[in-house]
Design a protein around this motif. Structure first.
Motif, PDB file in Angstrom:
ATOM      1  N   VAL A 216       0.816  -1.214   0.000  1.00 33.87           N
ATOM      2  CA  VAL A 216       0.000   0.000   0.000  1.00 33.87           C
ATOM      3  C   VAL A 216       0.853   1.268   0.000  1.00 33.87           C
ATOM      4  CG1 VAL A 216      -1.980  -1.090   1.098  1.00 33.87           C
ATOM      5  CG2 VAL A 216      -0.198  -0.059   2.527  1.00 33.87           C
ATOM      6  N   CYS A 217       2.143   1.117  -0.061  1.00 36.75           N
ATOM      7  CA  CYS A 217       3.039   2.274  -0.055  1.00 36.75           C
ATOM      8  C   CYS A 217       3.130   2.840  -1.473  1.00 36.75           C
ATOM      9  CB  CYS A 217       4.425   1.882   0.456  1.00 36.75           C
ATOM     10  SG  CYS A 217       5.644   3.216   0.387  1.00 36.75           S
ATOM     11  N   VAL A 218       2.755   4.091  -1.630  1.00 34.22           N
ATOM     12  CA  VAL A 218       2.723   4.697  -2.963  1.00 34.22           C
ATOM     13  C   VAL A 218       4.134   4.841  -3.534  1.00 34.22           C
ATOM     14  CG1 VAL A 218       2.003   6.706  -4.296  1.00 34.22           C
ATOM     15  CG2 VAL A 218       0.582   5.897  -2.397  1.00 34.22           C
ATOM     16  N   ALA A 219       5.079   5.261  -2.710  1.00 28.09           N
ATOM     17  CA  ALA A 219       6.452   5.418  -3.207  1.00 28.09           C
ATOM     18  C   ALA A 219       7.009   4.083  -3.688  1.00 28.09           C
ATOM     19  CB  ALA A 219       7.339   6.016  -2.116  1.00 28.09           C
ATOM     20  N   GLU A 224       9.899   4.640  -6.261  1.00 26.93           N
ATOM     21  CA  GLU A 224      10.495   5.943  -5.959  1.00 26.93           C
ATOM     22  C   GLU A 224      10.813   6.106  -4.472  1.00 26.93           C
ATOM     23  OE1 GLU A 224       7.635   8.742  -7.402  1.00 26.93           O
ATOM     24  OE2 GLU A 224       8.182   8.448  -9.514  1.00 26.93           O
ATOM     25  N   GLU A 225      11.079   4.988  -3.806  1.00 25.76           N
ATOM     26  CA  GLU A 225      11.323   5.076  -2.361  1.00 25.76           C
ATOM     27  C   GLU A 225      12.437   6.068  -2.019  1.00 25.76           C
ATOM     28  OE1 GLU A 225      10.384   0.655  -3.251  1.00 25.76           O
ATOM     29  OE2 GLU A 225      11.475   2.330  -4.172  1.00 25.76           O
ATOM     30  N   LYS A 226      13.492   6.055  -2.826  1.00 26.12           N
ATOM     31  CA  LYS A 226      14.657   6.885  -2.493  1.00 26.12           C
ATOM     32  C   LYS A 226      14.453   8.360  -2.826  1.00 26.12           C
ATOM     33  CE  LYS A 226      17.990   3.113  -2.760  1.00 26.12           C
ATOM     34  NZ  LYS A 226      19.270   2.624  -3.333  1.00 26.12           N
ATOM     35  N   LEU A 227      13.326   8.671  -3.461  1.00 25.66           N
ATOM     36  CA  LEU A 227      13.029  10.077  -3.749  1.00 25.66           C
ATOM     37  C   LEU A 227      12.294  10.757  -2.599  1.00 25.66           C
ATOM     38  CD1 LEU A 227      11.864   9.883  -7.492  1.00 25.66           C
ATOM     39  CD2 LEU A 227      14.165  10.279  -6.560  1.00 25.66           C
TER      40      LEU A 227
END
Length: 363
Positions: A216-219, A224-227
């Motif tokens: 459910v994590c949008v990143a 794009e987690e690191k953004l």
């Protein structure tokens, strides 16, 4: 709540997922969790600001041995407090810890005002999030936290754009934190939020495969987690230069000066510092006439959050010295005094043995 982005999960489902993960994988045996008094939680929270748990644990244990309660900390000299803080960095935290202990002792009869978020947040060095953590962790009462770990989790879950230090972005994150915080199991919930950010939702290498919010994590869905979160807009760090005088007497002791209570290394003991060689020479001529300069050591750089300091150590042999006042002392590297030292100064003092001056120095 109008600043809050649409929630991914209802609060109850968010809490269930987080607490189920925490019950199995969270950290349950940290020193400040046994016992969870306001004092112990407060000291740990201040030490943990911008510092890893593994680094904090030995400092916390030494601190508790010497200062087991707020009364003993309030009664201590600042020098001793900063001595036990040496190596943790961000020394304003240590100074504020000491100031807050005295406020609690003098204005709150030695008891932390955990009944009031505003009164807790008003103590030196605490603020809104730390106050919430202390209240929730030590009393179990509902209080919301938003430390760096929680900001990282929430910005990734919701892809909240913008640097979290901007007021508008911070308002959105506080709204999210308020939305998800439960009325029960506050001790576990606040610890779980911090643990999730510290152990899985890490800054550089998030471990998304083990995260209870992976799907459910949008990143994460965007890759794009690191953004997120966005970094603070970068400015080139300016470089300052300084000469540090390593003035030794015939016994190998080094002259130290105590820094002003505010500013760089406030309240710590340091080597005398000068902008240039002319100023250093003038100081020696006035304060320690007859002293002889040795070849300067190679410069090295100490990086602060807002500038780089290029330090050139300048050893000298003592001639004679005018009276040492209360702002100066002779420090014996072979028998260190319990005083707070700036980190680069501590390193320089530790390196002196191979360069000890001969007993012919001095008058």
């Amino acid at each position: 709540m109008t600043d809050m982005p649409p929630a991914i999960l209802p609060p109850e489902r968010f809490q269930q997922r987080l607490l189920a993960w925490f019950d199995e994988h969270g950290r349950h045996d940290l020193p400040w969790q046994h016992e969870r008094s306001p004092y112990r939680v407060w000291v740990s929270e201040i030490m943990l600001q911008q510092t890893q748990v593994a680094t904090v644990i030995p400092y916390f244990e030494r601190f508790m041995t010497r200062f087991p309660d707020v009364a003993s900390l309030a009664a201590a000299d600042q020098d001793e407090v900063l001595h036990l803080w040496t190596g943790l960095g961000y020394y304003a935290r240590g100074r504020n810890l000491h100031k807050a202990a005295r406020v609690v002792a003098d204005q709150h009869d030695g008891a932390f005002p955990v009944h009031s978020l505003d009164e807790m947040a008003a103590l030196p060095g605490i603020g809104r999030s730390t106050a919430g953590a202390i209240i929730a962790q030590s009393t179990g009462r509902r209080a919301v936290i938003l430390d760096g770990n929680v900001k990282r989790v929430l910005t990734r879950l919701h892809t909240v754009e913008g640097w979290p230090g901007r007021p508008a972005v911070e308002r959105r994150l506080w709204a999210l934190a308020e939305h998800y915080t439960p009325d029960e199991r506050l001790v576990d919930f606040t610890q779980a939020m911090m643990d999730l950010g510290a152990t899985l939702c890490r800054r550089g290498t998030p471990d998304c495969a083990r995260c209870p919010f992976e799907e459910v994590c949008v990143a994460h869905a965007r890759g794009e987690e690191k953004l997120f979160p966005e970094g603070k807009p970068r400015k080139a760090l300016p470089t300052r230069t300084t000469l540090m005088l390593l003035l030794q007497d015939r016994e190998g002791r080094v002259l130290l000066e105590q820094r002003p209570s505010s500013g760089l290394w406030g309240g710590l003991w340091s080597l005398p510092q000068f902008d240039d060689a002319e100023a250093l020479r003038a100081w020696l001529d006035a304060r320690a006439p007859g002293s002889a300069l040795e070849p300067a050591w190679a410069p090295f750089t100490h990086v602060f959050s807002h500038f780089r300091l290029e330090i050139t150590p300048q050893p000298a042999r003592i001639g004679r010295l005018d009276a040492v006042d209360e702002a100066r002392c002779w420090y014996d590297p072979s028998d260190p005094a319990s005083i707070g030292l700036a980190a680069p100064v501590k390193a320089l003092l530790a390196s002196l043995a191979p360069f000890a001056l001969t007993t012919t120095a001095g008058p």
